[in-house]
Write a protein that holds these residues in place. Structure first.
Motif, PDB file in Angstrom:
ATOM      1  N   ILE A 185       0.837  -1.210   0.000  1.00  0.00           N
ATOM      2  CA  ILE A 185       0.000   0.000   0.000  1.00  0.00           C
ATOM      3  C   ILE A 185       0.871   1.260   0.000  1.00  0.00           C
ATOM      4  CG2 ILE A 185      -1.744   1.288   1.292  1.00  0.00           C
ATOM      5  CD1 ILE A 185      -2.706  -1.419   2.410  1.00  0.00           C
ATOM      6  N   GLY A 186       1.901   1.264   0.839  1.00  0.00           N
ATOM      7  CA  GLY A 186       2.807   2.403   0.901  1.00  0.00           C
ATOM      8  C   GLY A 186       3.552   2.619  -0.402  1.00  0.00           C
ATOM      9  N   GLY A 244       7.671   0.967   2.422  1.00  0.00           N
ATOM     10  CA  GLY A 244       7.187   0.898   1.046  1.00  0.00           C
ATOM     11  C   GLY A 244       7.023   2.269   0.421  1.00  0.00           C
ATOM     12  N   PHE A 245       6.499   3.243   1.199  1.00  0.00           N
ATOM     13  CA  PHE A 245       6.273   4.590   0.681  1.00  0.00           C
ATOM     14  C   PHE A 245       7.584   5.272   0.291  1.00  0.00           C
ATOM     15  CE2 PHE A 245       5.974   9.167   1.253  1.00  0.00           C
ATOM     16  CZ  PHE A 245       4.843   9.486   0.518  1.00  0.00           C
ATOM     17  N   PHE A 246       8.534   5.304   1.230  1.00  0.00           N
ATOM     18  CA  PHE A 246       9.794   5.990   0.955  1.00  0.00           C
ATOM     19  C   PHE A 246      10.648   5.229  -0.048  1.00  0.00           C
ATOM     20  CE2 PHE A 246       8.752   7.956   5.087  1.00  0.00           C
ATOM     21  CZ  PHE A 246       8.841   9.289   4.710  1.00  0.00           C
ATOM     22  N   PHE A 266       9.889  -8.322  -2.598  1.00  0.00           N
ATOM     23  CA  PHE A 266       9.423  -8.784  -3.910  1.00  0.00           C
ATOM     24  C   PHE A 266       8.037  -8.210  -4.224  1.00  0.00           C
ATOM     25  CE2 PHE A 266       6.618 -11.970  -5.890  1.00  0.00           C
ATOM     26  CZ  PHE A 266       7.152 -12.001  -7.170  1.00  0.00           C
ATOM     27  N   PHE A 267       7.131  -8.273  -3.260  1.00  0.00           N
ATOM     28  CA  PHE A 267       5.771  -7.802  -3.474  1.00  0.00           C
ATOM     29  C   PHE A 267       5.693  -6.272  -3.441  1.00  0.00           C
ATOM     30  CE2 PHE A 267       5.426 -12.110  -1.857  1.00  0.00           C
ATOM     31  CZ  PHE A 267       4.535 -12.674  -2.765  1.00  0.00           C
ATOM     32  N   VAL A 268       6.547  -5.646  -2.637  1.00  0.00           N
ATOM     33  CA  VAL A 268       6.584  -4.185  -2.591  1.00  0.00           C
ATOM     34  C   VAL A 268       7.082  -3.627  -3.931  1.00  0.00           C
ATOM     35  CG1 VAL A 268       7.703  -2.193  -1.500  1.00  0.00           C
ATOM     36  CG2 VAL A 268       6.885  -4.082  -0.088  1.00  0.00           C
ATOM     37  N   THR A 269       8.153  -4.201  -4.453  1.00  0.00           N
ATOM     38  CA  THR A 269       8.674  -3.747  -5.747  1.00  0.00           C
ATOM     39  C   THR A 269       7.709  -4.069  -6.876  1.00  0.00           C
ATOM     40  OG1 THR A 269       9.938  -5.809  -5.951  1.00  0.00           O
ATOM     41  CG2 THR A 269      11.100  -3.908  -5.076  1.00  0.00           C
ATOM     42  N   LEU A 270       6.980  -5.175  -6.756  1.00  0.00           N
ATOM     43  CA  LEU A 270       5.972  -5.514  -7.759  1.00  0.00           C
ATOM     44  C   LEU A 270       4.907  -4.424  -7.810  1.00  0.00           C
ATOM     45  CD1 LEU A 270       4.530  -7.413  -9.738  1.00  0.00           C
ATOM     46  CD2 LEU A 270       3.513  -8.560  -7.765  1.00  0.00           C
TER      47      LEU A 270
END
Length: 484
Positions: free
Chosen positions: A319-320, A379-381, A416-420
């Motif tokens: 989400i971030g 995730g946001f930054f 992996f999921f954050v970069t996706l």
């Protein structure tokens, strides 16, 4: 039979230990004994004492320090002898005196002189596990202790108390008690169902990575490059491709081994090349999509992932990442110079944080709080600054005393999921630019990912962190000067 040792748990309330030698080894032996029983009687004889040993004496009346060379009368009325000097002949002589009086002996790093060993010990409330390698490899015994300390849950003491109460209240005979206790503890054994779920989970991560790679390549070829164009480009590969190949390899090697460093290393390098800001973060996340997938899969294969922690940081992190990517796309178009300054300042702060992390002292394990907020912030930054997931999330988890290999593995798989999420957001909004940069990062990072996962927890962490911090700070300062 190569190992004839018989494990025995010794009650030390009435025991009196004599330790000959007050240096580093003697200090380690005393700490081991006091950790198991702070009231155990210990007499230490040595011509000089380690300063930490002197400090220990101040808080323990049961520890006696005698500053002189060993004398034969020192072994009188002692139950156990630990020899911690570096003089082999002296050690042999002291052992002979002790054996003549029936005293059991432990000699540091001299297994042939030992009657007993002080093994590596796992403490979890009433549960105690002693590990020995028959004196051959204390390092392996230490690693096994760290492993069991991590996998055995903190709440095991509650289970022990419940089983103890159940055992006392059970009215059946011995066979009935054993049968009921086996049923009660059956959940502690691994189940076939869990193993099947683990295989499905690993397979899912791998398949998503492959599908995205096919989608990425197929979309790029169909929208931007014809086969004739591709052939022409391959004949004139720009030098930046080889630079990004090295950057991608080094960044992923550090990231896989330490759980941080990929994004900030790449983003600071690409800022100096004058690449547009949304394209920087978009390219990094698109490239990191492949390497993080391979790295995450490798960590899961090597057993470095904590599932519960993974879900707590991965979902908020996704989400971030979407929020950070959208904000960067907006600012990058309208306020390019300001955003460059914000990103350079941000990576500079990350570099300073890495230095602080490198010099941090070992701390005790603490309870994790606000894990979801940590994942969202990371995730946001990470999406906004082109990197930072590792420096924010990994460093925070390590500062809470969590084991390095499990933190690195869990954070890498979540990445992996954050970069996706970030790459899909950039991908759909901006398309793909800077093919050679992306391709260089992909190839370099993919080559380094399995190596980094294998090295997790084994590289000299302080040196690697300082190296990454130095590069990030230098690049960030150069970028700020360039803007000014």
């Amino acid at each position: 039979m190569t190992n004839t040792l018989f494990p025995v748990f010794l009650k030390t309330e009435a025991a009196h230990f004599l330790i000959v030698g007050g240096g580093n080894v003697g200090l380690e032996k005393i700490q081991t004994l006091l950790k198991q029983n702070p009231q155990v009687r210990i007499t230490v004889v040595s011509d000089k004492f380690h300063q930490d040993l002197v400090e220990i004496k101040k808080g323990h009346e049961n520890v006696l320090l005698i500053q002189r060379f060993f004398e034969e009368d020192d072994i009188v009325d002692k139950d156990f002898l630990i020899i911690a000097t570096n003089n082999t002949e002296v050690n042999s002589g002291i052992r002979a005196l002790a054996k003549a009086k029936g005293i059991k002996v432990n000699a540091a790093d001299q297994p042939d002189l030992c009657d007993f060993y002080l093994g590596s010990i796992v403490n979890k409330g009433s549960l105690k596990i002693a590990i020995s390698t028959n004196g051959k490899s204390p390092v392996l015994a230490k690693r096994m202790r760290e492993y069991f300390s991590e996998v055995i849950p903190e709440g095991i003491e509650n289970n022990i108390d419940q089983l103890h109460a159940f055992r006392k209240e059970h009215k059946g005979d011995l066979s009935e008690k054993l049968a009921d206790l086996n049923r009660a503890t059956e959940s502690l054994s691994p189940k076939k169902k869990d193993k099947k779920e683990a295989k499905k989970y690993k397979k899912l991560v791998f398949e998503i990575t492959v599908l995205f790679m096919v989608f990425f390549i197929g979309f790029g070829l169909s929208k931007f490059i014809t086969f004739d164009d591709l052939a022409a480009h391959l004949e004139n590969v720009p030098e930046v491709f080889y630079g990004m190949l090295l950057v991608g390899f080094f960044a992923q090697l550090v990231d896989g081994a330490l759980g941080l460093g990929y994004g900030v290393t790449c983003s600071t390098s690409m800022m100096l090349l004058g690449i547009k800001l949304p394209a920087i973060s978009g390219s990094i996340h698109t490239a990191e999509m492949f390497s993080s997938g391979i790295s995450g899969f490798s960590h899961y294969k090597f057993g470095n992932v904590n599932k519960k922690l993974f879900f707590w940081i991965a979902i908020p992190g996704v989400i971030g990442a979407v929020a950070g990517a959208l904000l960067l796309i907006y600012l990058g178009k309208k306020y390019e110079a300001i955003t460059y300054g914000l990103m350079a300042g941000y990576t500079l702060l990350i570099g300073v944080r890495l230095i602080i992390l490198a010099f941090r002292k070992k701390i005790e394990k603490q309870k994790l709080k606000n894990t979801g907020l940590l994942g969202f912030s990371g995730g946001f930054f990470d999406a906004f600054g082109g990197g930072g997931w590792g420096p924010i999330v990994t460093s925070s988890l390590l500062s809470k005393g969590r084991k390095s290999s499990y933190v690195v593995g869990t954070v890498s798989l979540a990445e992996f999921f954050v970069t996706l999420a970030a790459s899909v957001t950039f991908f759909t909004s901006l398309g793909i630019s800077h093919w050679y940069i992306i391709l260089g990062l992909i190839l370099g990072g993919s080559l380094a990912a399995p190596i980094g996962a294998r090295l997790a927890g084994k590289l000299p962490q302080k040196t690697a962190l300082l190296l990454v911090a130095f590069l990030v700070i230098v690049f960030s300062i150069r970028m700020l000067l360039k803007i000014i």
